[in-house]
Design an enzyme around this catalytic site. Structure first.
Site, mmCIF file in Angstrom:
data_model
loop_
_atom_site.group_PDB
_atom_site.id
_atom_site.type_symbol
_atom_site.label_atom_id
_atom_site.label_comp_id
_atom_site.label_asym_id
_atom_site.label_seq_id
_atom_site.Cartn_x
_atom_site.Cartn_y
_atom_site.Cartn_z
ATOM 1 N N CYS A 4 0.598 -1.055 0.190
ATOM 2 C CA CYS A 4 -0.381 -0.196 0.405
ATOM 3 C C CYS A 4 1.015 1.084 0.129
ATOM 4 O O CYS A 4 2.032 0.983 -0.443
ATOM 5 C CB CYS A 4 -0.888 0.463 1.158
ATOM 6 S SG CYS A 4 -0.111 0.371 2.657
ATOM 7 N N ASN A 7 2.610 1.376 4.251
ATOM 8 C CA ASN A 7 2.651 -0.006 4.933
ATOM 9 C C ASN A 7 1.990 -0.163 6.675
ATOM 10 O O ASN A 7 2.763 -0.552 7.270
ATOM 11 C CB ASN A 7 4.123 -0.488 4.997
ATOM 12 C CG ASN A 7 4.484 -1.655 5.444
ATOM 13 O OD1 ASN A 7 5.026 -1.818 6.570
ATOM 14 N ND2 ASN A 7 3.329 -2.736 5.357
ATOM 15 N N CYS A 9 -2.020 0.283 7.387
ATOM 16 C CA CYS A 9 -2.737 0.105 7.053
ATOM 17 C C CYS A 9 -3.451 -1.045 5.995
ATOM 18 O O CYS A 9 -3.705 -2.072 6.610
ATOM 19 C CB CYS A 9 -3.986 1.585 6.852
ATOM 20 S SG CYS A 9 -3.490 2.925 7.788
ATOM 21 N N ARG A 10 -3.341 -0.584 4.995
ATOM 22 C CA ARG A 10 -4.136 -1.793 4.006
ATOM 23 C C ARG A 10 -3.245 -2.968 4.264
ATOM 24 O O ARG A 10 -3.472 -4.191 4.608
ATOM 25 C CB ARG A 10 -4.660 -1.176 2.836
ATOM 26 C CG ARG A 10 -5.756 -0.654 2.832
ATOM 27 C CD ARG A 10 -5.771 0.718 1.399
ATOM 28 N NE ARG A 10 -4.615 1.525 1.302
ATOM 29 C CZ ARG A 10 -4.469 2.849 0.319
ATOM 30 N NH1 ARG A 10 -5.367 2.657 -0.545
ATOM 31 N NH2 ARG A 10 -3.749 3.461 0.355
ATOM 32 N N SER A 11 -2.153 -3.160 3.685
ATOM 33 C CA SER A 11 -1.178 -3.844 3.548
ATOM 34 C C SER A 11 -1.009 -4.838 4.898
ATOM 35 O O SER A 11 -0.782 -5.936 4.268
ATOM 36 C CB SER A 11 0.418 -3.185 2.705
ATOM 37 O OG SER A 11 1.067 -2.799 3.638
ATOM 38 N N ASP A 134 -8.797 3.633 1.083
ATOM 39 C CA ASP A 134 -8.066 3.518 2.413
ATOM 40 C C ASP A 134 -8.682 4.123 2.860
ATOM 41 O O ASP A 134 -9.728 5.328 3.659
ATOM 42 C CB ASP A 134 -7.218 5.325 1.229
ATOM 43 C CG ASP A 134 -5.686 5.356 1.946
ATOM 44 O OD1 ASP A 134 -5.787 5.238 3.650
ATOM 45 O OD2 ASP A 134 -5.762 6.456 2.121
#
Length: 172
Positions: A4, A7, A9-11, A134
């Site tokens: 993401c 690095n 939140c999402r990933s 996001d």
């Protein structure tokens, strides 16, 4: 490797969900899952507290010990599959790959392309409809939505990895 922006939140959420699903599929000892970001702006930071709470509320570990890091050219060579969270991340990875030796580069494929209910995107087409939302600028509901998108694609990623492992075994 899930990828993401920073690095945090999402990933890392996708890394944790994938590790859980791969373990449940009996593949956890055959596959290493990691995450990174296209930016170094969050380098060394832990998983965002809101992402941690959302993961834990759904029965996942919260990512203790995770420290954000930026993706490198070496990651493109040492990983088999890079899973960007957005079309912008995919473009950044492809630009990074352009400067690397072609031998052994990872497959780059949008994470949500593994979600059977995600929009269909033609090869070479605009991948933006496959972006994982996001959650950074939103509230807790944004993290719930993000996790739902991650979970919806996770079983497809596991099936893809299983198929690649089987093909590798048959080739050897």
């Amino acid at each position: 490797m899930t990828v993401c922006t920073g690095n945090i939140c999402r990933s890392p959420m996708a890394e944790i969900v994938l590790r859980d699903r791969l373990d449940a599929a009996g593949l956890g000892d055959q596959v290493e899952v990691s995450s990174s970001g296209v930016s170094d702006e969050e380098h060394g930071r832990p998983v965002d507290r809101r992402a941690r709470r959302t993961l834990e509320a759904h029965g996942y570990p919260g990512g203790d010990g995770h420290r954000a890091r930026q993706v490198t050219v070496d990651d493109l060579a040492s990983s088999d599959l890079l899973l960007p969270m957005t079309a912008q991340h995919a473009r950044r990875l492809r630009r990074l790959a352009a400067g690397a030796p072609a031998d052994g580069l990872a497959e780059i494929r949008m994470y949500r392309s593994f979600d059977p209910d995600a929009p269909v995107v033609e090869p070479g087409g605009d991948e933006q409809p496959l972006d994982v939302d996001d959650p950074w600028y939103g509230d807790e509901a944004g993290f719930e939505d993000c996790l739902a998108e991650i979970e919806a694609a996770a079983d497809g990623v596991v099936a893809h990895v299983r198929d690649r492992l089987t093909a590798r075994e048959q080739a050897s």
